[in-house]
Structures are given as C-alpha cells and as structure tokens.
Write a protein that holds these residues in place. Sequence first.
Motif, PDB file in Angstrom:
ATOM      1  N   ILE A  34       8.082   7.802   4.807  1.00 28.25           N
ATOM      2  CA  ILE A  34       7.432   6.461   5.238  1.00 28.25           C
ATOM      3  C   ILE A  34       6.113   6.165   4.938  1.00 28.25           C
ATOM      4  O   ILE A  34       5.671   5.082   4.728  1.00 28.25           O
ATOM      5  CB  ILE A  34       7.899   6.234   6.859  1.00 28.25           C
ATOM      6  N   ASP A  35       5.228   7.201   4.807  1.00 30.43           N
ATOM      7  CA  ASP A  35       4.120   7.007   4.190  1.00 30.43           C
ATOM      8  C   ASP A  35       3.946   6.972   2.726  1.00 30.43           C
ATOM      9  O   ASP A  35       3.142   6.091   2.156  1.00 30.43           O
ATOM     10  CB  ASP A  35       3.419   8.344   4.574  1.00 30.43           C
ATOM     11  N   ARG A  36       4.963   7.357   2.027  1.00 36.92           N
ATOM     12  CA  ARG A  36       4.873   7.213   0.606  1.00 36.92           C
ATOM     13  C   ARG A  36       5.255   5.484   0.274  1.00 36.92           C
ATOM     14  O   ARG A  36       4.540   4.943  -0.647  1.00 36.92           O
ATOM     15  CB  ARG A  36       5.961   8.054  -0.161  1.00 36.92           C
ATOM     16  N   LEU A  37       6.156   5.254   1.306  1.00 35.88           N
ATOM     17  CA  LEU A  37       6.553   3.616   0.918  1.00 35.88           C
ATOM     18  C   LEU A  37       5.313   3.014   1.461  1.00 35.88           C
ATOM     19  O   LEU A  37       5.088   1.720   0.632  1.00 35.88           O
ATOM     20  CB  LEU A  37       7.747   3.428   1.708  1.00 35.88           C
ATOM     21  N   GLU A  38       4.765   3.354   2.178  1.00 41.66           N
ATOM     22  CA  GLU A  38       3.398   2.353   2.512  1.00 41.66           C
ATOM     23  C   GLU A  38       2.516   2.370   1.827  1.00 41.66           C
ATOM     24  O   GLU A  38       2.131   1.174   1.417  1.00 41.66           O
ATOM     25  CB  GLU A  38       3.257   2.912   4.085  1.00 41.66           C
ATOM     26  N   ARG A  39       2.071   3.460   1.000  1.00 38.87           N
ATOM     27  CA  ARG A  39       1.078   3.419   0.050  1.00 38.87           C
ATOM     28  C   ARG A  39       1.771   2.656  -1.293  1.00 38.87           C
ATOM     29  O   ARG A  39       1.013   2.071  -1.944  1.00 38.87           O
ATOM     30  CB  ARG A  39       0.821   4.872  -0.246  1.00 38.87           C
ATOM     31  N   LEU A  40       2.950   2.917  -1.448  1.00 39.72           N
ATOM     32  CA  LEU A  40       3.351   1.761  -2.763  1.00 39.72           C
ATOM     33  C   LEU A  40       3.351   0.404  -2.324  1.00 39.72           C
ATOM     34  O   LEU A  40       3.089  -0.326  -3.135  1.00 39.72           O
ATOM     35  CB  LEU A  40       5.046   2.284  -3.036  1.00 39.72           C
ATOM     36  N   ARG A  41       3.675   0.117  -1.152  1.00 42.58           N
ATOM     37  CA  ARG A  41       3.526  -1.121  -0.810  1.00 42.58           C
ATOM     38  C   ARG A  41       2.276  -1.845  -0.991  1.00 42.58           C
ATOM     39  O   ARG A  41       1.664  -2.881  -1.387  1.00 42.58           O
ATOM     40  CB  ARG A  41       4.400  -1.516   0.498  1.00 42.58           C
ATOM     41  N   GLU A  42       1.271  -0.767  -0.703  1.00 39.38           N
ATOM     42  CA  GLU A  42      -0.154  -1.200  -0.811  1.00 39.38           C
ATOM     43  C   GLU A  42      -0.678  -1.700  -1.877  1.00 39.38           C
ATOM     44  O   GLU A  42      -1.323  -2.637  -2.270  1.00 39.38           O
ATOM     45  CB  GLU A  42      -1.118   0.004  -0.012  1.00 39.38           C
ATOM     46  N   THR A  43       0.044  -0.927  -3.144  1.00 35.78           N
ATOM     47  CA  THR A  43      -0.229  -1.128  -4.557  1.00 35.78           C
ATOM     48  C   THR A  43       0.192  -2.552  -4.854  1.00 35.78           C
ATOM     49  O   THR A  43      -0.551  -3.143  -5.227  1.00 35.78           O
ATOM     50  CB  THR A  43       0.351  -0.058  -5.378  1.00 35.78           C
ATOM     51  N   LEU A  44       1.227  -3.023  -4.461  1.00 37.85           N
ATOM     52  CA  LEU A  44       1.637  -4.407  -4.421  1.00 37.85           C
ATOM     53  C   LEU A  44       0.830  -5.360  -3.794  1.00 37.85           C
ATOM     54  O   LEU A  44       0.605  -6.548  -4.482  1.00 37.85           O
ATOM     55  CB  LEU A  44       3.126  -4.436  -3.739  1.00 37.85           C
ATOM     56  N   ALA A  45       0.129  -5.024  -2.878  1.00 36.42           N
ATOM     57  CA  ALA A  45      -0.936  -5.861  -2.026  1.00 36.42           C
ATOM     58  C   ALA A  45      -2.036  -5.977  -2.838  1.00 36.42           C
ATOM     59  O   ALA A  45      -2.573  -7.118  -3.049  1.00 36.42           O
ATOM     60  CB  ALA A  45      -0.909  -5.357  -0.754  1.00 36.42           C
ATOM     61  N   VAL A  46      -2.479  -4.972  -3.311  1.00 31.48           N
ATOM     62  CA  VAL A  46      -3.724  -4.962  -4.286  1.00 31.48           C
ATOM     63  C   VAL A  46      -3.539  -5.735  -5.405  1.00 31.48           C
ATOM     64  O   VAL A  46      -4.326  -6.556  -5.764  1.00 31.48           O
ATOM     65  CB  VAL A  46      -4.183  -3.542  -4.549  1.00 31.48           C
TER      66      VAL A  46
END
Length: 120
Positions: A34-46
């Motif tokens: 779940i944390d890995r997915l959160e960080r990957l989604r953060e890259t999309l937001a960036v």
Amino acid sequence: MGPDPLERSLFLQVEADLREAIGPPETQEALAPIDRLERLRETLAVLAVSLARTHGHLAWFLSGALTVLEPVLRWRALPAENRHSFGTTIPSPKQYTEAEDAVRRLQDAVTGITNVAPPQ
C-alpha cells in the motif's frame, strides 16, 4: 538547446519531488504494497502538476511519462470483492519494481535535461 531558466527551475523541482517519492530499490522493496502504491501515485501527481505548469517540448515529455505510468491508476493494494474493485487489480511485486524502475529512469532523464546548459 537546453531549457530556459523557468523550465529548468520546474524540472529541478520535478526531480526533487520524484526522488522524494521513489527511493532506492532496497528502500522501496522494504515498504508494504500500500505504501509502494501510494508513492507511485505521488509520482503521477508530481508529473500532472508539473505538466500544468509548462508547454511545448517539456509538456510533451511529461505527458509521455504520465502515459507510461498510467496503469498505476488501475492498481489497488488491498483485496476487494469483484463488484467493488472498479476494474482495479493487485499488481505483482515485479510490476511494482518495474514501475519504480521506470520512475528512476525518469529521474535520470530529468537530471540530464536540467544539466543541459541554458541558452545564452
């Protein structure tokens, strides 16, 4: 020809934000899915926020990166009943690793862009 000073500033911020979201492989692999997915989604937001702030070649570059990482939006980290999953899937550990590696390659590309001498 390199980026103009405003574009260079934007890309320096993108680089810093991407590196904050996705760390070295050993750091990422130690995280819960779940944390890995959160960080990957953060890259999309960036990338999305940065895309909104630029145009031309750099916008094209960022939109391409978003397109490549778009499958992350259909991933979920927790089990769900089929009727409540909205078409999402649980990625394999390999898929997480491949997406994180893609972000690291993107980080390197952004570093290369920002290190190109600005126009005189």
